[in-house]
Enzyme design. Structure first.
Site, PDB file in Angstrom:
ATOM      1  N   LYS A 289       3.116   6.914   5.268  1.00 20.31           N
ATOM      2  CA  LYS A 289       2.462   5.323   5.185  1.00 20.31           C
ATOM      3  C   LYS A 289       2.765   3.873   5.093  1.00 20.31           C
ATOM      4  O   LYS A 289       4.019   3.751   4.690  1.00 20.31           O
ATOM      5  CB  LYS A 289       2.404   5.649   3.332  1.00 20.31           C
ATOM      6  CG  LYS A 289       1.005   4.806   2.424  1.00 20.31           C
ATOM      7  CD  LYS A 289      -0.142   5.315   2.475  1.00 20.31           C
ATOM      8  CE  LYS A 289      -1.182   4.199   2.097  1.00 20.31           C
ATOM      9  NZ  LYS A 289      -1.736   3.255   3.635  1.00 20.31           N
TER      10      LYS A 289
ATOM     11  N   LYS B  14      -0.093   3.201  -2.773  1.00 17.47           N
ATOM     12  CA  LYS B  14      -1.209   4.660  -2.793  1.00 17.47           C
ATOM     13  C   LYS B  14      -0.696   6.026  -2.332  1.00 17.47           C
ATOM     14  O   LYS B  14      -1.545   7.598  -2.281  1.00 17.47           O
ATOM     15  CB  LYS B  14      -2.228   4.130  -1.367  1.00 17.47           C
ATOM     16  CG  LYS B  14      -2.727   2.942  -1.576  1.00 17.47           C
ATOM     17  CD  LYS B  14      -4.108   2.520  -0.173  1.00 17.47           C
ATOM     18  CE  LYS B  14      -4.685   1.641  -0.408  1.00 17.47           C
ATOM     19  NZ  LYS B  14      -4.266   0.520  -0.322  1.00 17.47           N
TER      20      LYS B  14
ATOM     21  N   SER C 141      -5.412   3.641   4.690  1.00 18.95           N
ATOM     22  CA  SER C 141      -5.286   2.318   3.272  1.00 18.95           C
ATOM     23  C   SER C 141      -6.111   2.100   2.810  1.00 18.95           C
ATOM     24  O   SER C 141      -6.255   0.403   2.667  1.00 18.95           O
ATOM     25  CB  SER C 141      -4.163   1.396   3.402  1.00 18.95           C
ATOM     26  OG  SER C 141      -3.108   0.974   2.444  1.00 18.95           O
TER      27      SER C 141
ATOM     28  N   SER D 296       0.727  -1.813   0.379  1.00 21.48           N
ATOM     29  CA  SER D 296       0.160   0.075   0.189  1.00 21.48           C
ATOM     30  C   SER D 296       0.896   1.542  -0.186  1.00 21.48           C
ATOM     31  O   SER D 296       0.313   2.612   0.046  1.00 21.48           O
ATOM     32  CB  SER D 296      -1.283   0.023   1.289  1.00 21.48           C
ATOM     33  OG  SER D 296      -1.934  -0.883   0.952  1.00 21.48           O
TER      34      SER D 296
END
Length: 383
Positions: free
Chosen positions: A320, A161, A215, A158
């Protein structure tokens, strides 16, 4: 006239003398008529049995007993996953025996990440990091303070993203435009769960918030699907942006990170963090600790996937997280430590909390050895 000669007179035998013999003969005839068909059928059975292969010659025939003459029927009936009932009919009686079978479950070994398969976890570093790939650099000077397998190309989960959010922010699309989650947004790669049911409609800005903070996979996919030109165009823009930044070893195939084909290196991701940290919207949403959205008649609360965001010991400007089994636990951050803006990249960490522990190790080391690089010869990343 001469008389006819007299016929000899036989002695009269009473009929009772033949009755026992007649009875014996009748019984014999009845027995023969009864046994002949049975013997014929038995012969056929023996011939058929002779043609079939026998299971084993070691099993001796059981002697005929009184019990064997009684007809017995037995059958097994399943009463559940681990329960078997045996039904036995013998002598006009039915007996049911219930048996619970013990089941031994063998746990499947966890799937190894790409880094483990490549042997990257055997690499040593002075801080004994649990991540097989790590990179710490000064954002202003580009000085590398620590590196470990930073050229390895691995799935990034992820962390993908972060690029998705950056492109949506830069596109200046209306953040109040409603977007509906469709069946196309459902994960068919890893079959992950989502609290955003098909049919849920939220503004683009809220979907972006959930994608970067929590997420949320369906939110990220919907953002890419509704990008001008569609999903294929969005993926092309992702790769074009990566090349423009200088991420030469990076490839994107979809906007969520669920695919293990989304791959990059620690060096490339450091460049992405440096660019994304200049976007105020991305910075704000990635460091949001929690957020509530109204779905129908309910209010759903979503939380950050990085607990360091809430920690008073950290001054995080952007972050992140990511995880799929092929990528391991991943984390990228931009944080101020000991007066320096540092970019940290941790990929393929072995445990659920080890990526957080690695970040803590780096922070303590930087605070203790403020300007000493981890390498004997420091290096720089251009870009």
């Amino acid at each position: 006239m001469a008389e006819a000669p007299a016929q000899p007179v036989l002695p009269r035998i009473p009929s009772q003398r033949y009755l026992p013999a007649l009875r014996l003969l009748a019984v014999a005839l009845c027995a023969v008529s009864f046994l002949t068909p049975a013997a014929h059928a038995t012969g056929k059975k023996q011939q058929a049995a002779a043609k079939r292969p026998t299971a084993t010659s070691k099993v001796a025939a059981k002697p005929a007993t009184k019990a064997s003459k009684t007809r017995t029927e037995e059958r097994a009936v399943r009463g559940g996953r681990n329960v078997v009932a045996t039904v036995r009919k013998s002598g006009g009686k039915t007996v049911v025996a219930v048996q619970r079978r013990s089941v031994v479950r063998v746990a499947e070994p966890p799937r190894q990440s790409y880094g483990q398969l490549a042997g990257l976890h055997h690499s040593q570093d002075p801080l004994d990091l649990k991540s097989s790939v790590a990179l710490v650099m000064d954002q202003d000077t580009r000085e590398v303070l620590l590196s470990k397998n930073d050229h390895a190309v691995l799935p990034i989960a992820s962390i993908t993203k972060l690029m998705t959010g950056l492109l949506i922010s830069e596109a200046k699309l209306p953040m109040d435009e409603p977007i509906t989650i469709t069946q196309d947004d459902v994960d068919t790669e890893k079959f992950s769960r989502s609290r955003l049911a098909v049919g849920t409609t939220l503004p683009r800005g809220e979907l972006l918030h959930l994608a970067l903070m929590s997420s949320e996979n369906r939110a990220a996919h919907a953002l890419g699907r509704t990008y001008p030109g569609g999903l294929a165009t969005f993926v092309s823009v992702m790769n074009a942006k990566a090349r423009m930044i200088g991420m030469k070893d990076t490839r994107y195939v979809e906007p969520t990170g669920l695919s293990s084909s989304n791959q990059s290196t620690a060096q490339d991701l450091a460049l992405l963090v440096a660019v994304a940290s200049q976007d105020s919207l991305v910075r704000s949403l990635t460091t949001s600790p929690e957020y509530q959205v109204e779905v129908g008649n309910r209010m759903l609360q979503f939380n950050t996937t990085n607990r360091l965001v809430r920690s008073p010991d950290w001054d995080i400007g952007l972050q992140k997280t990511g995880y799929i089994s092929e990528a391991g636990q991943c984390l990228v951050m931009q944080a101020r430590v000991a007066g320096r803006k540092l970019i940290m990249v941790f990929l393929d960490s072995a445990g659920k909390f080890s990526r957080i522990a690695d970040a803590e190790r780096v922070r303590r080391w930087v605070e203790t050895n403020r300007f000493a690089p981890m390498h004997t010869a420091s290096s720089q990343i251009s870009g």
